[in-house]
Design a protein around this motif. Structure first.
Motif, mmCIF file in Angstrom:
data_model
loop_
_atom_site.group_PDB
_atom_site.id
_atom_site.type_symbol
_atom_site.label_atom_id
_atom_site.label_comp_id
_atom_site.label_asym_id
_atom_site.label_seq_id
_atom_site.Cartn_x
_atom_site.Cartn_y
_atom_site.Cartn_z
ATOM 1 N N ASP A 120 1.562 4.173 -4.086
ATOM 2 C CA ASP A 120 0.209 3.607 -4.068
ATOM 3 C C ASP A 120 -0.055 2.968 -5.436
ATOM 4 N N ALA B 291 -0.624 -2.603 -0.457
ATOM 5 C CA ALA B 291 -0.577 -1.147 -0.265
ATOM 6 C C ALA B 291 0.435 -0.469 -1.176
ATOM 7 N N TYR B 292 1.300 -1.269 -1.812
ATOM 8 C CA TYR B 292 2.378 -0.677 -2.607
ATOM 9 C C TYR B 292 2.477 -1.274 -4.008
ATOM 10 N N ASP C 137 -1.366 4.988 -8.254
ATOM 11 C CA ASP C 137 -0.492 5.983 -8.885
ATOM 12 C C ASP C 137 0.555 5.360 -9.807
ATOM 13 N N ASP D 103 1.423 -5.445 4.141
ATOM 14 C CA ASP D 103 1.186 -4.275 3.281
ATOM 15 C C ASP D 103 1.442 -4.572 1.812
#
Length: 372
Positions: free
Chosen positions: A204, A145-146, A207, A142
């Motif tokens: 995210d 994803a971050y 953001d 991930d």
């Protein structure tokens, strides 16, 4: 585009617009400093600092067998971590050598997030994927994803409170909860690598810029400044926190590093490295390995990683990290030294800095502990 080109975080353009000095770190282009490293360091100690840590490696482990897999793959007792809590742990080779130190968050009953160091994220991902064989669990990369933004320092709770209705007062150290910060969904974790109170916000990447700007505006009256990796290193050094590749490596077991407490032999079942680590624990008890200590310079010369630590002309250890300490006003270092010379106040200890034996005081770690 060559595969060797550095990766960029979602905040890359913003860092450049702030005039950051960028550097390659573990394959990422990261801000080293925005202005004065000393000013950034002291802002975190006295007010607050804002960091982009999006280079860290997030790996999600889910499924009915997630807890059992992590108990087998890591040295800690991950099954005993409550939902919403986090634990510092390590992943070791079969021979007990440290592959990486990690923070594991239990997000749900059957879902965990493992956060690895940027330089080891692929190694950890590969090891977890390999060790998942036979477990009813899924290991997912991930990393994309971050984005990860940290706000650290004594003013950070007040700054964050102005942007979220999450229960920050109830959020303990090494705990995380889902919430909304400045309208952005985030995992809010009370963790950090500075020795101060603070928070790490997993969001995210789309953001990230909105959140950074909101924190910057909310933090301005409290003295918050953007901070680079350089002051992050001096902050963690003062706090006595190990850095992989310096205090930790595959040539050391957790017991060699003085972090045997993270190895939980009492947990059920086998885990990778159990046999070797059992022997390492017994050996460390009988014949202590070199001990990680703090060194404070009597003069002004700064020790660097790899410099020999000496007593009476004889090498008794090696510096792992060294830097000028903005808080203490003197150069400091962490070093592994022979147990016979590890007691605070041991006389006659020096660091060989290019042939000159500079005097140093041996002290217990950490150099700095915040007032609760």
């Amino acid at each position: 585009m060559s595969s060797n080109a550095p990766r960029h975080t979602a905040l890359d353009a913003l860092h450049r617009s702030l005039g950051a000095t960028m550097t390659d770190f573990a394959g990422w282009d990261m801000p080293l400093r925005y202005g004065s490293e000393r000013d950034e360091h002291l802002a975190v100690r006295t007010k607050a600092g804002l960091f982009d840590l999006s280079h860290m490696g997030e790996i999600t482990v889910t499924g009915p067998g997630a807890a059992a897999l992590l108990n087998y793959a890591l040295v800690g007792n991950i099954a005993s971590v409550g939902v919403g809590r986090a634990r510092y742990t390590m992943i070791c080779q079969a021979d007990g050598g440290i592959l990486d130190d990690l923070i594991v968050y239990r997000l749900q009953e059957q879902a965990y997030m493992v956060v690895a160091n940027a330089s080891n994220a692929q190694v950890v991902l590969d090891a977890l994927t390999e060790r998942a064989d036979g477990f009813d669990a899924v290991v997912r990369d991930d990393r994309d994803a971050y984005a990860l933004i940290a706000v650290q320092g004594p003013e950070s709770p007040g700054i964050l409170k102005s942007l979220t209705d999450a229960d920050l007062d109830g959020l303990k150290y090494y705990a995380g909860l889902p919430g909304t910060v400045a309208g952005v969904p985030a995992l809010i974790a009370r963790t950090g690598y500075t020795g101060e109170d603070g928070f790490e916000l997993f969001v995210d990447p789309a953001d990230a810029e909105k959140l950074w700007q909101a924190l910057t505006e909310a933090g301005a009256p409290a003295g918050l400044v953007p901070c680079g990796l350089s002051c992050r290193d001096t902050l963690r050094l003062e706090a006595g926190m190990p850095l992989y590749g310096h205090e930790l490596s595959t040539s050391l077991t957790p017991f060699d590093a003085g972090l045997g407490r993270v190895v939980k032999f009492e947990k059920e079942g086998d885990f990778v490295g159990r046999e070797t680590l059992t022997e390492a624990a017994a050996l460390a008890e009988k014949n202590p390995p070199r001990v990680l200590v703090g060194l404070i310079a009597e003069g002004r010369r700064v020790p660097r990683a790899g410099y020999p630590v000496v007593v009476g002309g004889k090498v008794i250890g090696e510096v792992t990290s060294g830097a000028p300490s903005p808080t203490l006003g003197r150069p400091i270092a962490m070093a592994y030294v022979d147990a016979a010379h590890a007691a605070p106040g041991t006389a006659g200890v020096g660091v060989d800095i290019r042939g000159s034996h500079e005097p140093y005081e041996v002290v217990a770690l950490p150099f700095y502990r915040r007032q609760k």
